[in-house]
Design an enzyme around this catalytic site. Structure first.
Site, PDB file in Angstrom:
ATOM      1  N   TYR A 109       0.852  -1.190   0.000  1.00 29.26           N
ATOM      2  CA  TYR A 109       0.000   0.000   0.000  1.00 29.26           C
ATOM      3  C   TYR A 109       0.887   1.239   0.000  1.00 29.26           C
ATOM      4  O   TYR A 109       1.838   1.341   0.788  1.00 29.26           O
ATOM      5  CB  TYR A 109      -0.896   0.011   1.246  1.00 29.26           C
ATOM      6  CG  TYR A 109      -1.746   1.255   1.391  1.00 29.26           C
ATOM      7  CD1 TYR A 109      -3.013   1.318   0.834  1.00 29.26           C
ATOM      8  CD2 TYR A 109      -1.273   2.366   2.079  1.00 29.26           C
ATOM      9  CE1 TYR A 109      -3.800   2.459   0.960  1.00 29.26           C
ATOM     10  CE2 TYR A 109      -2.044   3.516   2.205  1.00 29.26           C
ATOM     11  CZ  TYR A 109      -3.308   3.549   1.646  1.00 29.26           C
ATOM     12  OH  TYR A 109      -4.081   4.679   1.768  1.00 29.26           O
ATOM     13  N   GLU A 198      -3.599   7.487  -3.992  1.00 28.93           N
ATOM     14  CA  GLU A 198      -3.406   6.174  -3.378  1.00 28.93           C
ATOM     15  C   GLU A 198      -3.190   5.093  -4.429  1.00 28.93           C
ATOM     16  O   GLU A 198      -3.902   5.058  -5.436  1.00 28.93           O
ATOM     17  CB  GLU A 198      -4.642   5.842  -2.534  1.00 28.93           C
ATOM     18  CG  GLU A 198      -4.659   4.459  -1.917  1.00 28.93           C
ATOM     19  CD  GLU A 198      -5.973   4.174  -1.213  1.00 28.93           C
ATOM     20  OE1 GLU A 198      -6.092   4.516  -0.022  1.00 28.93           O
ATOM     21  OE2 GLU A 198      -6.899   3.630  -1.860  1.00 28.93           O
TER      22      GLU A 198
END
Length: 388
Positions: A109, A198
């Site tokens: 992530y 993101e």
């Protein structure tokens, strides 16, 4: 403002971030053709909507053949996607991303967000990619590593190295690739005035590549005037029609799930109004801030927007007259009542400049649906009682 995943991929690719080859399509036939054009391997078909939970809802599928891709596209384009983020009504899918599938070794992530406490952007990374970061934060907050971006110097190289190390990537070539990805994500964040950028997941493939295979980006609406690229990416079909309508009339409107409409001037007063409605057992149906100077035209349009929500059974008007005088607002309310024809109770609380004249105007108008209140508490009690 939000953009679709395929648009976020485009911005990343332009910043030098490696992403799998892909095509965007709108029909099942085009999906099958896209599969063939991208090669004979396995493809992933992904619905392009502004909501999460696509995989669990069946709107992300791996397809080995063009026929399977066609079948998946037919399903997604003809059914509404229902997930935790969409509600029971679901949302329609109009575009699909067809992309090369990859053999995944590891998932990570990576994101850049605003840290409001420190008033600067922060890069966050985690070895636990592919799941919602909120789950990781609640389960094991130590699994998230952060480095803050210098407001003038950007993300310094030694901080990039720390972020890569926190991902656990030790191979030198892969570490360099991961550094390129992080730097590219920061570039996009700063260049396009993002509030969120993101990549989830960033993956290491079994053949040693580092690829961004999913991306999400939000942008500062106040900066869109200097972002023509983003303006071209705007997709009105994914936005609430009433919110777009409100923007055209300089109104701030957000739909909620309750049955008491709110018409208020000032964001703080609007929040207080919703709070007091909840305090007395009601549920606000919207946030609607008409701003500091309410015109007759603005009031009429605000009521049209509120009343277009079939759930609304009563309206609370809470206006503090400062720049906008209370008598002018009262005249606007009366005009709106006559033009639209109120069929539900509208409780009105006015305070401020010329409030006595405003109350007299409302009394003389003798419109049964317009109910005056002495103060905000009285207004909240009255409107909650009316819709109970």
């Amino acid at each position: 403002m939000k953009v679709h995943e395929y648009q976020a991929r485009q911005l990343l690719e332009e910043a030098g971030v490696p992403v799998p080859a892909s095509k965007i399509i709108e029909t099942a036939d085009a999906a099958a053709q896209a599969h063939k054009a991208l090669g004979d391997g396995t493809m992933v078909v992904k619905a392009q909507v502004f909501a999460g939970g696509r995989g669990k809802a069946g709107f992300v599928k791996l397809c080995k053949t063009s026929d399977e891709t066609r079948e998946a596209a037919e399903f997604m384009l003809s059914n509404r996607m229902i997930s935790k983020q969409t509600g029971a009504e679901g949302i329609a899918v109009k575009k699909l991303l067809i992309a090369e599938a990859v053999d995944i070794e590891s998932e990570y992530y990576v994101a850049v967000v605003l840290d409001r406490a420190k008033r600067r952007a922060v890069v966050m990374v985690s070895k636990e990619g592919g799941v919602e970061i909120e789950e990781v934060a609640s389960r094991s907050p130590d699994a998230i590593y952060k480095e803050w971006i210098h407001p003038h110097l950007g993300l310094l190289n030694f901080k990039t190295d720390r972020l890569v190390a926190a991902l656990g990537i030790t191979d030198k070539a892969q570490a360099r690739q991961a550094g390129v990805v992080i730097k590219g994500l920061v570039t996009v964040f700063l260049k396009y005035d993002c509030s969120l950028a993101e990549i989830n997941p960033l993956v290491q493939t079994k053949d040693g590549q580092i690829l961004a295979i999913d991306a999400k980006m939000n942008f500062d609406d106040s900066a869109l005037f200097r972002q023509p690229v983003l303006q071209e990416m705007f997709d009105p079909s994914e936005e609430d029609a009433n919110e777009l309508r409100a923007q055209e009339h300089d109104l701030s409107y957000i739909a909620l799930d309750g049955n008491i409409g709110c018409l208020v001037n000032g964001a703080g007063l609007a929040m207080a109004t919703m709070d007091i409605i909840k305090l007395y057992g009601g549920d606000p149906a919207n946030f609607l801030d008409v701003g500091g100077s309410v015109t007759t035209e603005g009031a009429i349009e605000a009521f049209r927007i509120i009343l277009s929500d079939s759930k609304v059974r009563g309206v609370l008007v809470n206006i503090f007259g400062g720049i906008a005088k209370c008598d002018v607002i009262a005249e606007a309310l009366i005009a709106a009542a006559k033009e639209i024809g109120f069929e539900i109770p509208v409780v009105v609380r006015l305070e401020g400049t010329n409030v006595e004249r405003a109350r007299m105007l409302l009394k003389e108008a003798s419109i049964p649906q317009l109910i005056t209140a002495d103060d905000l508490t009285d207004a909240a009690k009255k409107v909650c009682a009316k819709v109970a």
